[in-house]
Design a protein around this motif. Sequence first.
Motif, short mmCIF file in Angstrom:
data_model
loop_
_atom_site.label_atom_id
_atom_site.label_comp_id
_atom_site.label_asym_id
_atom_site.label_seq_id
_atom_site.Cartn_x
_atom_site.Cartn_y
_atom_site.Cartn_z
N VAL A 141 70.38 -0.43 46.68
CA VAL A 141 71.17 -1.55 47.18
C VAL A 141 70.29 -2.80 47.27
CG1 VAL A 141 72.42 -2.42 49.19
CG2 VAL A 141 72.75 -0.07 48.46
N PRO A 142 70.77 -3.93 46.77
CA PRO A 142 69.98 -5.18 46.86
C PRO A 142 69.74 -5.56 48.32
CG PRO A 142 71.82 -5.42 45.34
CD PRO A 142 72.04 -4.14 46.06
N ARG A 143 68.63 -6.23 48.57
CA ARG A 143 68.28 -6.65 49.92
C ARG A 143 68.01 -8.14 49.96
NH1 ARG A 143 67.33 -1.47 49.56
NH2 ARG A 143 67.09 -0.12 51.38
N LEU A 144 68.36 -8.74 51.08
CA LEU A 144 68.06 -10.15 51.28
C LEU A 144 66.56 -10.33 51.47
CD1 LEU A 144 70.90 -11.14 53.78
CD2 LEU A 144 70.74 -11.80 51.38
N PRO A 145 66.03 -11.51 51.17
CA PRO A 145 64.60 -11.76 51.42
C PRO A 145 64.26 -11.57 52.89
CG PRO A 145 65.56 -13.51 50.09
CD PRO A 145 66.70 -12.66 50.56
N GLU A 146 63.04 -11.17 53.16
CA GLU A 146 62.62 -10.92 54.54
C GLU A 146 62.78 -12.16 55.41
OE1 GLU A 146 58.77 -9.10 56.98
OE2 GLU A 146 58.75 -9.25 54.80
N THR A 147 62.57 -13.33 54.83
CA THR A 147 62.70 -14.56 55.60
C THR A 147 64.13 -14.76 56.11
OG1 THR A 147 63.04 -15.77 53.52
CG2 THR A 147 60.81 -15.77 54.46
N VAL A 148 65.10 -14.25 55.38
CA VAL A 148 66.50 -14.33 55.81
C VAL A 148 66.80 -13.23 56.82
CG1 VAL A 148 68.91 -14.22 55.06
CG2 VAL A 148 67.21 -15.36 53.62
N ARG A 149 66.33 -12.02 56.55
CA ARG A 149 66.59 -10.90 57.46
C ARG A 149 65.98 -11.12 58.83
NH1 ARG A 149 64.56 -7.80 53.08
NH2 ARG A 149 62.85 -7.07 54.40
N ASP A 150 64.85 -11.82 58.90
CA ASP A 150 64.11 -11.96 60.15
C ASP A 150 64.53 -13.17 60.99
OD1 ASP A 150 62.72 -9.73 59.51
OD2 ASP A 150 60.84 -10.73 59.01
#
Length: 224
Positions: A141-150
């Motif tokens: 499954v694709p994941r959002l960049p860590e900067t967005v997730r955090d």
Amino acid sequence: MDSAGWAYAVTVPRAIADVQTPGRRRRSEGKKAAILDAAETLFITEGYERTSVDAVAARAQVSKRTVYDHFGDKETVFLRVLERVSDALVSTVRAAIDEELTVGRDLREALTAFGHRIVNQTFPSSDYVAFRRLVSQQRSVPRLPETVRDRPERMLEDRFAGLAATGEIRAPDPRLAARHFTALTISLALEMVADQRQQAEAAEAAELSAIITDGVDAFLRAYR
């Protein structure tokens, strides 16, 4: 006609054709929203792998070509849906920080109210819990960049830095403090909700409340 004249004759009609009228723009945005709504439902009910662009188009009542024109591929559709879910969480966290973690309020009361608000406003929506489980369980499954997730954690970090500056908590590393608080409260509550939903059971409000309260007490013992 010289070459400049030919260029003008060719490019002007194309420019005119590319201009979107307000009505056309609204229809385009409406189709994009319908595609994302349809995709969100299908990703939750069918999973990422079993959801096809054809199914999304059919549910949104648009052509497959329209889906590709707006988003390019299924991965991008999924990421745009994740962004919507993430944006909703960020809005909830921002409001909870501003309205619950206020200056002068008893810290235990404020942190407990903050935790309860996140749980009560975020977890009842199956979207957040379902997408978190989907992303954590399937590597493809694709994941959002860590900067967005955090983003939620960084907002909490900023508020904890303020609390440390006024001496309300002892937190040389506000980011670590934010992570500890989240792990002791919201993450534990989320795990319980996700597990129970997977078993088709309802999470008890009293259990969630106890997790938040106990987590806040543990956090304050370490950071006061």
